[in-house]
Design an enzyme around this catalytic site. Structure first.
Site, PDB file in Angstrom:
ATOM      1  N   ALA A   8      43.130  14.194  72.803  1.00  0.00           N
ATOM      2  CA  ALA A   8      42.307  13.310  71.956  1.00  0.00           C
ATOM      3  C   ALA A   8      41.003  13.830  71.656  1.00  0.00           C
ATOM      4  CB  ALA A   8      42.337  11.770  72.405  1.00  0.00           C
ATOM      5  N   GLY A   9      41.227  15.194  71.693  1.00  0.00           N
ATOM      6  CA  GLY A   9      39.704  15.813  71.349  1.00  0.00           C
ATOM      7  C   GLY A   9      39.582  15.936  70.058  1.00  0.00           C
ATOM      8  N   ASP A  32      45.358  11.646  76.468  1.00  0.00           N
ATOM      9  CA  ASP A  32      44.248  12.341  76.978  1.00  0.00           C
ATOM     10  C   ASP A  32      44.157  12.235  78.437  1.00  0.00           C
ATOM     11  OD1 ASP A  32      41.861  14.219  75.158  1.00  0.00           O
ATOM     12  OD2 ASP A  32      41.628  13.966  77.281  1.00  0.00           O
ATOM     13  N   HIS A 174      47.993  34.316  64.502  1.00  0.00           N
ATOM     14  CA  HIS A 174      46.788  33.560  64.351  1.00  0.00           C
ATOM     15  C   HIS A 174      45.441  34.142  65.040  1.00  0.00           C
ATOM     16  CE1 HIS A 174      44.230  30.037  63.418  1.00  0.00           C
ATOM     17  NE2 HIS A 174      43.966  29.740  64.737  1.00  0.00           N
TER      18      HIS A 174
HETATM   19  P1  NAI Z   1      38.575  19.572  72.485  1.00  0.00           P
HETATM   20  O1  NAI Z   1      37.945  19.968  73.730  1.00  0.00           O
HETATM   21  O2  NAI Z   1      37.917  18.791  71.493  1.00  0.00           O
HETATM   22  O3  NAI Z   1      39.719  18.551  72.912  1.00  0.00           O
HETATM   23  C1  NAI Z   1      40.834  19.190  73.768  1.00  0.00           C
HETATM   24  C2  NAI Z   1      41.097  17.953  74.351  1.00  0.00           C
HETATM   25  O4  NAI Z   1      42.354  18.074  75.546  1.00  0.00           O
HETATM   26  C3  NAI Z   1      40.058  17.033  75.568  1.00  0.00           C
HETATM   27  O5  NAI Z   1      39.971  15.695  75.047  1.00  0.00           O
HETATM   28  C4  NAI Z   1      40.681  17.232  76.889  1.00  0.00           C
HETATM   29  O6  NAI Z   1      40.302  15.989  77.703  1.00  0.00           O
HETATM   30  C5  NAI Z   1      42.208  17.277  76.512  1.00  0.00           C
HETATM   31  N1  NAI Z   1      43.101  17.868  77.727  1.00  0.00           N
HETATM   32  C6  NAI Z   1      42.848  18.786  78.356  1.00  0.00           C
HETATM   33  N2  NAI Z   1      44.046  18.862  79.424  1.00  0.00           N
HETATM   34  C7  NAI Z   1      44.466  18.054  79.223  1.00  0.00           C
HETATM   35  C8  NAI Z   1      45.842  17.478  79.826  1.00  0.00           C
HETATM   36  N3  NAI Z   1      46.138  18.236  80.619  1.00  0.00           N
HETATM   37  N4  NAI Z   1      46.331  16.310  79.382  1.00  0.00           N
HETATM   38  C9  NAI Z   1      45.783  15.603  78.222  1.00  0.00           C
HETATM   39  N5  NAI Z   1      44.780  16.033  77.590  1.00  0.00           N
HETATM   40  C10 NAI Z   1      44.184  17.210  77.986  1.00  0.00           C
HETATM   41  O7  NAI Z   1      39.287  20.840  71.741  1.00  0.00           O
HETATM   42  P2  NAI Z   1      39.837  20.860  70.279  1.00  0.00           P
HETATM   43  O8  NAI Z   1      38.770  21.347  69.335  1.00  0.00           O
HETATM   44  O9  NAI Z   1      40.473  19.785  69.901  1.00  0.00           O
HETATM   45  O10 NAI Z   1      40.940  22.094  70.213  1.00  0.00           O
HETATM   46  C11 NAI Z   1      42.166  21.990  71.059  1.00  0.00           C
HETATM   47  C12 NAI Z   1      42.784  23.066  70.973  1.00  0.00           C
HETATM   48  O11 NAI Z   1      43.379  23.655  69.679  1.00  0.00           O
HETATM   49  C13 NAI Z   1      42.391  24.340  71.371  1.00  0.00           C
HETATM   50  O12 NAI Z   1      43.289  25.150  72.428  1.00  0.00           O
HETATM   51  C14 NAI Z   1      41.878  24.973  70.320  1.00  0.00           C
HETATM   52  O13 NAI Z   1      41.681  26.237  70.610  1.00  0.00           O
HETATM   53  C15 NAI Z   1      43.239  24.856  69.577  1.00  0.00           C
HETATM   54  N6  NAI Z   1      43.216  24.948  68.085  1.00  0.00           N
HETATM   55  C16 NAI Z   1      44.120  25.657  67.405  1.00  0.00           C
HETATM   56  C17 NAI Z   1      44.116  25.931  66.253  1.00  0.00           C
HETATM   57  C18 NAI Z   1      45.367  26.689  65.725  1.00  0.00           C
HETATM   58  O14 NAI Z   1      45.202  27.118  64.334  1.00  0.00           O
HETATM   59  N7  NAI Z   1      46.408  26.693  66.042  1.00  0.00           N
HETATM   60  C19 NAI Z   1      43.046  25.883  65.450  1.00  0.00           C
HETATM   61  C20 NAI Z   1      41.769  24.759  66.036  1.00  0.00           C
HETATM   62  C21 NAI Z   1      41.999  24.761  67.392  1.00  0.00           C
END
Ligand code: NAI
Length: 307
Positions: A8-9, A32, A174
């Site tokens: 829920a990031g 999350d 990507h």
């Molecule tokens: P963020 O840091 O805002 O959110 C990530 C969330 O995952 C956090 O709230 C954290 O508490 C939660 N989390 C971590 N471990 C967990 C677990 N074991 N169980 C449940 N929740 C857990 O990061 P954001 O910006 O939302 O990015 C998320 C991912 O998406 C990153 O790896 C980022 O690189 C990737 N991403 C991929 C894209 C794509 O095109 N495929 C584009 C943008 C981001």
């Protein structure tokens, strides 16, 4: 239908908001690990129902077991890039997170379709599929919808047209091996390269390829989330609503484009049960070569991950 969004990031909450607006989805569950974050985001989002005009239920929990069986599971959990990092720098830590979440999710939702967003997404999608024991059709990565949207948005601005006038595909990886085949890029039905000139269009391809890093540099903490979250939601909505639209997604090729096995970004159609079809468009020899190189490099990195 129930969609579970894990993480829920930034990306997860934007995806959840978009999905909540769909009348075809009965419940969106956010999961999350961080404190009561998912519950807080879910409560806040639920308060927007009268504004956005939706009746979808929203719940926020800490574990996949609490989420319950789902039709679609979107994995956005894990670390995001900070300035100076490449997506590949995330591989070790995120592989552990994605692997354990996928195992938990399959135990609860053995019939679900998985959309993997966590970076590096090409490697994470293959890793998720291997961990899941599911058919490849039900484990799909999100990259091409975002990368093609970035190119289309940039090209539309330069061409001075509505973004919907643009069509493009973003294939391959990507990252550095992203392939935006100009043979498939059109503006109002005409070749983008012809309309804008090859120098301009090459610069746009480079900028699209580096857009993620450009946003990371501006934000200073965290990475892009509006377009990524909406892209993940678009994939789920294409499946739920069976739109049959041509999208690009990270999928496992079975001989198409001369690529046999291994995840890579390709043109696809999705349906309710995941990948319906890998669509073979006419690429030039050079574009095909670049695509095959991308697939090989992803395969090498996945091999290193398992080794
Ligand atoms: P963020 O840091 O805002 O959110 C990530 C969330 O995952 C956090 O709230 C954290 O508490 C939660 N989390 C971590 N471990 C967990 C677990 N074991 N169980 C449940 N929740 C857990 O990061 P954001 O910006 O939302 O990015 C998320 C991912 O998406 C990153 O790896 C980022 O690189 C990737 N991403 C991929 C894209 C794509 O095109 N495929 C584009 C943008 C981001």
């Amino acid at each position: 239908r129930r969609v579970t969004v894990v993480g829920a990031g930034n990306v997860g909450m934007i995806a959840a908001m978009r999905l909540a607006e769909s009348a075809a989805i009965d419940e969106v569950v956010l999961v999350d690990i961080a404190g009561q974050r998912a519950a807080g985001i879910a409560l806040d989002l639920s308060h927007s129902a009268p504004i956005l005009g939706f009746s979808t239920r929203i719940r926020g929990v800490r574990t996949l077991a609490e989420a319950g069986p789902s039709d679609y599971v979107v994995i956005t959990a894990g670390k995001a890039r900070t300035p100076g990092m490449t997506r590949s720098d995330l591989v070790g830590v995120n592989a552990g997170i994605v692997g354990s979440l996928v195992s938990d999710a399959v135990a609860v939702s053995p019939d679900a379709v998985f959309v993997i967003v966590t970076n590096p997404v090409d490697e994470m999608t293959e890793h998720a599929w291997r961990t899941s024991g599911l058919p490849t059709d039900r484990v799909i990565g999100m990259a091409g919808v975002l990368d093609s949207s970035r190119f289309e948005a940039l090209a539309a601005q330069v061409a001075g047209v509505h973004p919907r006038e643009l069509t493009a595909l973003a294939l391959g990886s990507h990252g550095d091996e992203m392939v935006i085949p100009l043979s498939q890029a059109t503006v109002a039905g005409r070749s983008v390269a012809d309309r804008l000139g090859s120098g301009t269009v090459d610069a746009l391809v480079d900028r699209a390829r580096n857009s993620g890093a450009e946003v990371v540099g501006l934000l200073e903490s965290g990475s892009a989330f509006f377009a990524p979250g909406l892209s993940a939601a678009r994939m789920v909505l294409a499946m739920v609503n069976q739109t049959g639209e041509l999208l690009t997604a990270t999928v496992s090729a079975r001989g198409q484009y001369g690529i046999d096995g291994g995840y890579v970004g390709l043109p696809v159609r999705l349906d309710r049960s995941g990948l319906a079809e890998i669509v073979e468009v006419d690429l030039t020899a050079a574009e095909l070569d670049d695509l095959q190189t991308a697939a090989r490099h992803i395969g090498d990195r996945v091999g290193a991950l398992d080794g």
